[in-house]
Design an enzyme around this catalytic site. Structure first.
Site, PDB file in Angstrom:
ATOM      1  CE  LYS A 291      -3.919  -1.853   2.657  1.00 58.02           C
ATOM      2  NZ  LYS A 291      -4.947  -1.643   1.616  1.00 58.02           N
ATOM      3  NE  ARG A 365     -10.853  -9.931  -1.813  1.00 55.07           N
ATOM      4  CZ  ARG A 365     -11.149  -9.012  -2.713  1.00 55.07           C
ATOM      5  NH1 ARG A 365     -11.435  -9.375  -3.958  1.00 55.07           N
ATOM      6  NH2 ARG A 365     -11.182  -7.734  -2.411  1.00 55.07           N
TER       7      ARG A 365
HETATM    8  N1  BES Z   1      -8.091  -3.778   4.518  1.00 54.48           N
HETATM    9  C1  BES Z   1      -8.274  -3.381   3.167  1.00 54.48           C
HETATM   10  C2  BES Z   1      -9.589  -2.639   2.953  1.00 54.48           C
HETATM   11  C3  BES Z   1      -9.706  -1.281   3.599  1.00 54.48           C
HETATM   12  C4  BES Z   1      -9.326  -0.144   2.911  1.00 54.48           C
HETATM   13  C5  BES Z   1     -10.250  -1.149   4.847  1.00 54.48           C
HETATM   14  C6  BES Z   1      -9.467   1.088   3.503  1.00 54.48           C
HETATM   15  C7  BES Z   1     -10.395   0.087   5.440  1.00 54.48           C
HETATM   16  C8  BES Z   1     -10.008   1.209   4.764  1.00 54.48           C
HETATM   17  C9  BES Z   1      -8.266  -4.606   2.244  1.00 54.48           C
HETATM   18  O1  BES Z   1      -7.471  -5.650   2.660  1.00 54.48           O
HETATM   19  C10 BES Z   1      -7.736  -4.154   0.951  1.00 54.48           C
HETATM   20  O2  BES Z   1      -6.595  -3.789   0.890  1.00 54.48           O
HETATM   21  N2  BES Z   1      -8.584  -4.175  -0.067  1.00 54.48           N
HETATM   22  C11 BES Z   1      -8.193  -3.741  -1.359  1.00 54.48           C
HETATM   23  C12 BES Z   1      -8.736  -4.719  -2.357  1.00 54.48           C
HETATM   24  C13 BES Z   1      -8.205  -4.520  -3.747  1.00 54.48           C
HETATM   25  C14 BES Z   1      -6.742  -4.873  -3.798  1.00 54.48           C
HETATM   26  C15 BES Z   1      -8.993  -5.389  -4.692  1.00 54.48           C
HETATM   27  C16 BES Z   1      -8.793  -2.359  -1.570  1.00 54.48           C
HETATM   28  O3  BES Z   1      -9.920  -2.116  -1.127  1.00 54.48           O
HETATM   29  O4  BES Z   1      -8.121  -1.520  -2.150  1.00 54.48           O
HETATM   30 MN    MN Z   2      -5.480  -5.444   1.981  1.00 47.90          MN
END
Ligand code: BES
Ligand code: MN
Ligand code: ZN
Length: 514
Positions: A291, A365
Site C-alpha cells: 500500500k 477474503r
Molecule cells: N483492509 C483493506 C480494505 C480497507 C481499505 C479497509 C481502507 C479500510 C479502509 C483490504 O485488505 C484491501 O486492501 N482491499 C483492497 C482490495 C483490492 C486490492 C482489490 C482495496 O480495497 O483496495
Molecule cells: Mn489489503
C-alpha cells in the site's frame, strides 16, 4: 465514571441537567428549577438561541445564593421523536458537554414526557447507555497528561420514577457497553502490541465468562489444509492463529446428528449454533502489492471484524444470553518479506478450491475463505455472518454512514437491516449475482482473488460466497464504519466497536430463548 439511578428530586449541589422540548417547552424539572431560581431558566433561554432542539445545550451558572454549580439545559427536540436512539444520543451529548468542565458530579432529571414512547425509567437507562458509550477513552499510552486534560466527571446520576427498574434495565446495557469497550480497546491497540498471538490471548480471556476458547496455530491449520489463510501470514514473523469461541447459553446439544449409512449429514442443522466469523488482519501493509505509505497506519484497524466477533461473544456471555453461538476469527499479519507470497501465486484453500493470488492486498477474503469453510464444516451452523474491513470500495459506495450487507438469504438480510436500524448501526443491502461472479474467473485456477476495477466490494463478496455452500450467510463489509475520525453521538473519535450492538440485537430479537 460511575452511573447510578435515584428518585427524582432536584439536587442542592453540583451540576443539574434538565430537559427542554422543542419550542422552549420546559420539562417539569426545568419548570421547578425556574421557579426556585426566580425565572432564571426562562430568562436564559430567551436571551439565547437555545430552542430545545435535539442536542442543543445551554449552560447557566447558578446565581449567588444557590449551592448549585451549574444548570445545564438539554434540548430534547420533538417528544414523539424521543426514541431509544435519540435518548442515547442525548446521553452522549450530556457526557460530551459536561466531561471536561471541571465538574465532578452531575445529576440528570429524567421527567415523564407526554407523547414520548418510553417511560422515565427506560429513558434514563437509554441515556445512561449513551453517556457510557460516549465516555470511552483509550488513554493508556498518554504518560504526560495533566489533570486538566483528563475528563473531570466522576459520577452521573439519573433521577427518575422507578429508579430500581432503570437500574435493572441499565445492568443489561452495561454488559453490552463493556463488550463494546473491549472491542474498541483491542482495535485501538497498535500493531506492535496486538498481533495474532496477543489478539488470541485477548480472546482467551473470555474463558472466565464461561466461553470455550480454542486457539489453532500454523501447524494445525496446515494439517487442515488452510492454504489461503496461511499464504497471507507467510511473510510475517508473527505466527497466524485461528481462534474458535463457543458459547452454549441454550444448552450444549447432547448428541450431534448422526447421518444414516450411505447418507451425508445435511449441510445446515436447524438446531445448530449461530456462527460469527471475523477478519483479523492485525496489520495490512498490502504485502508485496504494498500500500502507499500515506495513511498506512490506519491498517492497524484491519482486525476490527474479528474484534467485533470476540466482543459479541463476550456480550452474550456477560448477559447470559440463552442462545448457542460460535465465533471464529482468522488472525494474520499481512507483511512483505522474503517469505511473503507473490502476486501470481496459486494457493489451495481448505475447501479444495484453488485461488490465483493476483493482488496480495486482497488478503481479507483469503483469510475468510478458510475461516468460513472451517466454521461450516465443523459446526453446521444455522447461519454464518462474517464481519470484515474488506474493501476500500465500500467506502466509495456508502461512505461512513452505512456498512454494506451481502446475503444469500433475504430473511436474514432483512433481520440484519432491522437490527441495525434499531441500534443505530445502519446497514445497506448490496447485490450478489452470477454476472458479478464472473469477475473472479481465473485463467489457471478455480478463481482469482480480485476482479477488475468495477464493483470491488461485490466481487469480494462473490469470492466469499464460494465458501459458504448452502448455509444461510451474510457478509458485513465494515471498512467505512469500524472507526471514526471525529467525535459524534455515542461514539468518540477512534474505534467504534461497530457490530457488537447490531449482532447482539439481532440475536435478542430473533434467536434467543425467552
Ligand atoms: N483492509 C483493506 C480494505 C480497507 C481499505 C479497509 C481502507 C479500510 C479502509 C483490504 O485488505 C484491501 O486492501 N482491499 C483492497 C482490495 C483490492 C486490492 C482489490 C482495496 O480495497 O483496495
Ligand atoms: Mn489489503
Ligand atoms: Zn485488509
Amino acid at each position: 465514571m460511575k452511573i447510578s439511578f435515584s428518585r427524582l428530586e432536584l439536587p442542592a449541589t453540583g451540576v443539574v441537567v434538565v430537559g427542554v422540548n422543542e419550542d422552549r417547552v420546559p420539562s417539569s424539572s426545568a419548570e421547578s428549577l425556574n421557579a426556585a431560581l426566580g425565572g432564571l431558566v426562562r430568562r436564559a433561554m430567551e436571551a439565547s438561541r437555545f430552542r430545545g432542539k435535539k442536542d442543543q445545550t445551554l449552560a447557566i451558572l447558578a446565581p449567588t445564593g444557590s449551592e448549585l454549580a451549574r444548570l445545564q439545559l438539554l434540548g430534547l427536540g420533538k417528544p414523539a421523536e424521543l426514541d431509544a436512539l435519540r435518548l442515547q444520543a442525548a446521553g452522549g451529548q450530556i457526557y460530551a458537554t459536561l466531561a471536561g468542565n471541571g465538574h465532578v458530579d452531575a445529576f440528570v432529571c429524567v421527567d415523564a414526557i407526554a407523547d414520548c414512547p418510553l417511560s422515565p425509567a427506560e429513558m434514563a437507562a437509554e441515556m445512561a447507555f449513551g453517556a457510557e458509550l460516549r465516555s470511552y477513552r483509550f488513554a493508556k499510552y498518554r504518560t504526560k497528561e495533566g489533570e486538566d486534560d483528563k475528563p473531570s466527571l466522576a459520577t452521573l446520576t439519573f433521577g427518575c420514577a422507578e429508579p430500581d427498574r432503570a437500574e435493572a434495565l441499565w445492568r443489561q446495557k452495561a454488559a453490552i457497553a463493556a463488550a463494546i469497550a473491549f472491542t474498541r480497546d483491542v482495535v485501538s491497540e497498535p500493531a506492535n502490541v496486538i498481533y495474532p498471538e496477543t489478539l488470541a490471548e485477548q480472546a482467551r480471556t473470555l474463558t472466565s465468562h464461561g466461553v470455550e476458547v480454542e486457539v489453532l496455530g500454523e501447524t494445525q491449520m496446515r494439517e487442515l489444509g488452510m492454504g489461503a489463510l496461511l499464504g497471507v501470514g507467510q511473510g510475517s514473523a508473527r505466527e497466524s492463529q485461528l481462534v474458535v469461541m463457543q458459547w452454549w447459553g441454550a444448552g450444549k446439544p447432547s448428541a450431534t446428528l448422526v447421518p444414516a449409512e450411505g447418507e451425508e449429514a445435511p449441510e445446515v442443522d436447524e438446531n445448530g449454533p449461530l456462527a460469527f466469523v471475523g477478519k483479523g488482519v492485525t496489520f495490512d501493509t498490502g504485502g508485496i502489492s504494498i500500500k502507499p505509505s500515506g495513511g498506512m497506519e490506519d491498517m492497524k484497524w484491519d482486525m476490527a471484524g474479528s474484534a467485533a466477533v470476540i466482543g459479541l461473544i463476550k456480550a452474550l456471555a456477560l448477559r447470559g444470553a440463552k442462545v448457542n453461538a460460535v465465533g471464529v476469527v482468522g488472525l494474520v499479519e499481512n507483511m512483505p518479506s522474503g517469505t511473503a507470497q507473490r502476486p501470481g501465486d496459486v494457493v489451495k484453500s481448505m475447501s479444495g478450491q484453488t485461488i490465483e493470488v493476483i493482488n496480495t492486498d486482497a488478503e481479507g477474503r483469503l483469510v475468510l475463505s478458510d475461516a468460513l469453510w472451517y466454521t461450516k464444516q465443523r459446526f453446521r451452523p444455522r447461519f454464518m455472518i462474517d464481519l470484515a474491513t474488506l474493501t476500500g470500495a465500500i467506502i466509495i459506495a456508502l461512505g461512513h454512514e452505512h456498512a454494506g450487507v451481502f446475503s444469500n438469504d433475504d430473511a436474514l438480510a432483512e433481520r440484519l437491516v432491522a437490527a441495525g436500524k434499531a441500534v443505530g448501526e445502519p446497514l445497506w443491502r448490496m447485490p450478489l449475482g452470477d454476472a458479478y461472479d464472473k469477475l473472479i474467473k481465473s485463467d489457471i485456477a478455480d478463481m482469482k482473488n480480485v476482479g477488475d476495477r468495477s464493483a470491488g466490494s461485490i466481487s469480494a463478496a462473490q469470492f466469499l460466497q464460494r465458501y459458504v455452500g448452502k448455509t444461510p450467510w451474510a457478509h458485513l463489509d465494515i471498512a467505512g464504519v469500524a472507526w471514526t475520525k471525529k467525535d459524534a453521538g455515542v461514539t468518540p473519535k477512534g474505534a467504534s466497536g461497530f457490530g457488537v450492538r447490531l449482532l447482539d440485537r439481532l440475536i435478542e430479537d430473533n434467536y434467543e430463548q425467552k
